[in-house]
Design a protein around this motif. Structure first.
Motif, PDB file in Angstrom:
ATOM      1  N   SER A 101     -53.438  78.892 115.326  1.00  0.00           N
ATOM      2  CA  SER A 101     -52.840  77.966 114.360  1.00  0.00           C
ATOM      3  C   SER A 101     -53.781  77.719 113.186  1.00  0.00           C
ATOM      4  O   SER A 101     -53.360  77.727 112.019  1.00  0.00           O
ATOM      5  N   LYS A 102     -55.043  77.497 113.486  1.00  0.00           N
ATOM      6  CA  LYS A 102     -56.020  77.239 112.419  1.00  0.00           C
ATOM      7  C   LYS A 102     -56.269  78.493 111.586  1.00  0.00           C
ATOM      8  O   LYS A 102     -56.358  78.440 110.355  1.00  0.00           O
ATOM      9  N   LYS A 144     -66.471  78.014 109.805  1.00  0.00           N
ATOM     10  CA  LYS A 144     -67.293  77.079 109.029  1.00  0.00           C
ATOM     11  C   LYS A 144     -66.539  75.781 108.763  1.00  0.00           C
ATOM     12  O   LYS A 144     -67.086  74.680 108.892  1.00  0.00           O
ATOM     13  N   VAL A 145     -65.265  75.902 108.404  1.00  0.00           N
ATOM     14  CA  VAL A 145     -64.438  74.722 108.135  1.00  0.00           C
ATOM     15  C   VAL A 145     -64.252  73.903 109.404  1.00  0.00           C
ATOM     16  O   VAL A 145     -64.289  72.663 109.381  1.00  0.00           O
ATOM     17  N   GLN A 146     -64.075  74.572 110.539  1.00  0.00           N
ATOM     18  CA  GLN A 146     -63.892  73.867 111.805  1.00  0.00           C
ATOM     19  C   GLN A 146     -65.126  73.038 112.177  1.00  0.00           C
ATOM     20  O   GLN A 146     -64.989  71.953 112.761  1.00  0.00           O
ATOM     21  N   GLU A 147     -66.297  73.539 111.830  1.00  0.00           N
ATOM     22  CA  GLU A 147     -67.520  72.766 112.076  1.00  0.00           C
ATOM     23  C   GLU A 147     -67.501  71.447 111.321  1.00  0.00           C
ATOM     24  O   GLU A 147     -67.993  70.425 111.801  1.00  0.00           O
ATOM     25  N   GLU A 148     -66.917  71.468 110.132  1.00  0.00           N
ATOM     26  CA  GLU A 148     -66.852  70.262 109.303  1.00  0.00           C
ATOM     27  C   GLU A 148     -65.703  69.340 109.710  1.00  0.00           C
ATOM     28  O   GLU A 148     -65.842  68.114 109.706  1.00  0.00           O
ATOM     29  N   SER A 149     -64.552  69.930 110.074  1.00  0.00           N
ATOM     30  CA  SER A 149     -63.340  69.138 110.284  1.00  0.00           C
ATOM     31  C   SER A 149     -63.197  68.579 111.689  1.00  0.00           C
ATOM     32  O   SER A 149     -62.541  67.561 111.889  1.00  0.00           O
ATOM     33  N   LYS A 172     -59.044  68.723 115.279  1.00  0.00           N
ATOM     34  CA  LYS A 172     -57.649  68.470 114.906  1.00  0.00           C
ATOM     35  C   LYS A 172     -57.199  69.358 113.748  1.00  0.00           C
ATOM     36  O   LYS A 172     -57.901  69.484 112.742  1.00  0.00           O
ATOM     37  N   LEU A 173     -56.001  69.924 113.902  1.00  0.00           N
ATOM     38  CA  LEU A 173     -55.457  70.824 112.885  1.00  0.00           C
ATOM     39  C   LEU A 173     -55.236  70.102 111.562  1.00  0.00           C
ATOM     40  O   LEU A 173     -55.507  70.660 110.488  1.00  0.00           O
ATOM     41  N   VAL A 174     -54.762  68.876 111.609  1.00  0.00           N
ATOM     42  CA  VAL A 174     -54.487  68.138 110.377  1.00  0.00           C
ATOM     43  C   VAL A 174     -55.759  67.927 109.565  1.00  0.00           C
ATOM     44  O   VAL A 174     -55.752  68.021 108.326  1.00  0.00           O
ATOM     45  N   ASP A 175     -56.867  67.659 110.234  1.00  0.00           N
ATOM     46  CA  ASP A 175     -58.144  67.491 109.529  1.00  0.00           C
ATOM     47  C   ASP A 175     -58.659  68.839 109.018  1.00  0.00           C
ATOM     48  O   ASP A 175     -59.250  68.923 107.942  1.00  0.00           O
ATOM     49  N   PHE A 176     -58.405  69.878 109.785  1.00  0.00           N
ATOM     50  CA  PHE A 176     -58.809  71.225 109.401  1.00  0.00           C
ATOM     51  C   PHE A 176     -58.130  71.634 108.093  1.00  0.00           C
ATOM     52  O   PHE A 176     -58.774  72.153 107.172  1.00  0.00           O
ATOM     53  N   VAL A 177     -56.828  71.393 108.000  1.00  0.00           N
ATOM     54  CA  VAL A 177     -56.060  71.753 106.800  1.00  0.00           C
ATOM     55  C   VAL A 177     -56.570  70.977 105.588  1.00  0.00           C
ATOM     56  O   VAL A 177     -56.677  71.536 104.480  1.00  0.00           O
TER      57      VAL A 177
END
Length: 479
Positions: A364-365, A427-432, A435-440
């Motif tokens: 999904s991500k 890299k983005v997942q490390e920051e977010s 949760k998918l909503v925060d990832f987006v």
């Protein structure tokens, strides 16, 4: 703008009104015209890797936009419920003849109904015609690469009930079979064992996310041992079957269904092939399509299928099908060389299933990142998954970009783009966080995303586009 009648309004004589029937879409509806132009730009500048999509031809598009869309033709050729079908009858019969020809079938042994609107209605028409309500069926489980119409259902722990996801599982009793959770190949031993206990009325082979060919002989033996009909849904590989790049299901199956827009590269429609024998499939299936489930067939679509089937029988299309397989294999090999894992270890057809669980990120991500960088693919279950909502992988197909004249080295470059997209995702997942909503949210304004998107757009725009000329598009790629 809505017209409101009142005493002060004087209607013009009808004959004095402006005739709008010859206006272009741009003149008649600028807003919708602009949306279509935006979609043209998107298709031209993005990498279309959804395994169930393709780019059709100008000839097919001309059929879809032809005067055939005006005609009602309920019934079969020469047995219509309306008049004025003399030409339409010829169109539909031409499509039927070419369908039988394209797959190398004997017209004395096989017939075809070309009226289904798409693949799902085609499947349900087969069930309606050949099964009774609550009959038992067995199809490949959705998390194993099957299709919703093959009988998928879920269980809700919260409600304590089984939930039917498709109409198939509403009206028929379904026991799915699965792939081996380690190898990713269909577990034929499990299928044989379960079929012996379940005694299905029909077994369904075919799927939407299975990277290997099908053992029809084994399916036939299992079906015969249990008195079951055997249906093949070859929607994904129909173009490969027609060009003998995949094994043919017609030697072993009772009925074969297909869509016409995936590896076959036609318009969005469906077909049902059936054996002509004493079991009367022809009458039962034709009656199920109309009047049981559908109204008037879409003859403009049928014409599009007919002209595409003419192309399917050319040497050029055979070369195309071979290249589809070469490109999928090249993409798979590139991903493996970069250290990634594929379901079944590779592919024999037009798609690869990329297992992202070792990278600890969901499909999904990764799909969201790919969307952001102009790469279109879809999240997908891989062996070991239990949920189709948060699957552990993605499905990547080669049909569409092969149509745009890409070869192995181009798909190796696509593999590199996907690798770069995954690095961004991690890299983005490390920051977010998880949760998918925060990832987006974290994708917005990301400089790495913008840079990769530009590279992808320039790369994609370097290849020809079927169906329309990019020079005539309203929107152009900025230098």
């Amino acid at each position: 703008m809505t017209y409101t009648a009142n005493k002060r309004t004087k209607m013009a004589d009808f004959k004095e009104l402006e005739f709008t029937g010859l206006k272009s879409l741009e003149e008649h509806d600028p807003k919708l015209y602009d949306l279509i132009e935006q979609e043209k730009y998107r298709q031209f500048t993005e990498l279309e890797l959804i395994a169930s999509e393709n780019f059709t031809s100008r000839a097919v598009m001309e059929c879809l936009g032809s005067a055939l869309t005006n005609k009602y033709s309920e019934g079969l050729p020469h047995a219509r419920y309306y008049g004025g079908n003399e030409i339409v009858d010829q169109v539909e019969e031409l499509c039927q003849t070419r369908a039988i020809e394209a797959y190398g079938l004997n017209p004395e042994e096989w017939g075809v109904n070309v009226q289904p609107y798409s693949g799902s209605p085609a499947n349900f028409a087969v069930y309606t015609g050949l099964l009774k309500p609550h009959d038992r069926i067995m199809g490949l489980d959705l998390p194993s690469g099957g299709h919703l119409t093959h009988g998928f259902y879920t269980y809700s722990k919260k409600e304590g009930t089984r939930k039917a996801v498709s109409a198939t599982s509403v009206y028929f009793e379904s026991l799915p079979y699965q792939v081996d959770q380690v190898s990713g190949y269909i577990d034929y031993d499990q299928l044989e064992r379960d079929a012996g206990l379940f005694k299905p009325a029909m077994i369904i082979c075919g799927g939407s996310a299975y990277p290997r060919d099908w053992d029809y002989e084994r399916f036939r033996k299992i079906a015969d041992a249990n008195g079951a009909l055997l249906l093949m849904d070859m929607a994904h590989i129909s173009g490969l079957v027609a060009t003998k790049e995949q094994k043919s299901p017609f030697e072993y199956c009772d009925v074969v269904t297909t869509t016409t827009h995936k590896s076959l590269r036609g318009p969005r429609a469906g077909m049902i092939f059936f054996r002509k024998d004493e079991r009367g499939f022809e009458h039962k299936i034709n009656q199920a399509v109309f009047p049981a489930l559908q109204g008037g067939p879409h003859e403009h679509q049928i014409a599009g299928v007919a002209t595409q089937l003419l192309e399917v029988m050319t040497p050029e299309f055979h070369i195309y099908s071979k290249q589809v397989k070469k490109n999928a294999a090249a993409l798979g090999a590139k991903l493996v060389s970069l250290g990634y894992s594929l379901a079944t270890g590779g592919t024999e057809n037009h798609l690869v299933l990329w297992d992202l669980k070792p990278q600890k990120i969901t499909g999904s991500k990764f799909e969201k990142v790919c969307d952001a960088v102009s790469i279109t693919l879809n999240k997908n279950c891989v062996p070991g998954d239990r949920s189709a909502v948060t699957p552990g992988g993605v499905r990547v197909g080669a049909c569409a970009m092969t149509t745009r004249k890409m070869v192995e080295e181009d798909f190796e470059q696509i593999g590199q783009f996907l690798h770069e997209a995954l690095l961004i995702a991690l890299k983005v997942q490390e920051e977010s966080g998880p949760k998918l909503v925060d990832f987006v949210k974290c994708l917005k304004g990301n400089a790495d995303v913008a840079a990769l998107r530009k590279s992808v757009n320039v790369f994609a725009a370097g290849f020809p586009m079927p169906g329309f000329d990019p020079k005539d598009m309203k929107y152009k790629l900025e230098a």
